[in-house]
Enzyme design. Structure first.
Site, short mmCIF file in Angstrom:
data_model
loop_
_atom_site.label_atom_id
_atom_site.label_comp_id
_atom_site.label_asym_id
_atom_site.label_seq_id
_atom_site.Cartn_x
_atom_site.Cartn_y
_atom_site.Cartn_z
NE ARG A 89 14.50 36.33 28.86
CZ ARG A 89 14.31 35.29 29.66
NH1 ARG A 89 13.23 34.69 30.02
NH2 ARG A 89 15.24 35.67 30.57
CD GLU A 92 9.78 37.56 29.51
OE1 GLU A 92 9.68 37.95 30.46
OE2 GLU A 92 10.88 37.42 28.73
CB SER A 115 -2.24 30.96 8.46
OG SER A 115 -1.99 29.61 8.33
#
Length: 147
Positions: A89, A92, A115
């Site tokens: 997830r 995603e 960073s």
């Protein structure tokens, strides 16, 4: 992750569960943020000697695991972990929102990156009438491109 760090991570998981300790309790024991502590003890950061020994004593770790914690890791990717639903997830979310986040960073800061080395992460819970929410804050230093 190299074999020694992977074996140490497994020993830590078993010992932590057996001792009934939370990650937050371990982090408090070594005076480090819980998010850093979990990542480090699972093999993603070298653990300074003092903290590695303190974790080793707290969890009854082998000398080999305490030594492995102190080694610089190979950060080579997620491997099979990428298939875990929680980790997937996050991937995603980056796939969907990554280009938008990149555009907003460039608009707000200029040509550069966030960073992941000079970086902080916080994971917390927020109560919500529709069900508790997971709040993940990624806090990285802006690094401009120097042409």
């Amino acid at each position: 992750m190299n074999d020694a760090k992977a074996l140490a991570a497994e020993e830590i998981q078993v010992a932590r569960q057996k001792a009934g300790l939370t990650w937050a309790a371990i982090a408090e024991h070594i005076s480090r943020p819980k998010e850093w502590t979990v990542a480090a003890l699972l093999g993603q950061h070298p653990v300074p000697e003092t903290e590695a020994r303190a974790v080793g004593e707290l969890l009854g770790l082998s000398d080999d695991s305490v030594a492995a914690l102190q080694r610089q890791p190979y950060r080579t990717g997620l491997g099979e972990a990428a298939n875990d639903p929680t980790i997937y997830r996050f991937l995603e979310a980056v796939n969907v929102y990554g280009p938008a986040i990149k555009e907003l960073i460039h608009e707000e800061f200029g040509d550069g990156i966030m960073s992941a080395i000079n970086f902080k992460v916080d994971v917390s819970r927020r109560a919500d009438p529709g069900g508790d929410r997971v709040v993940v804050t990624l806090d990285g230093k802006f690094l401009d491109y120097n042409w």
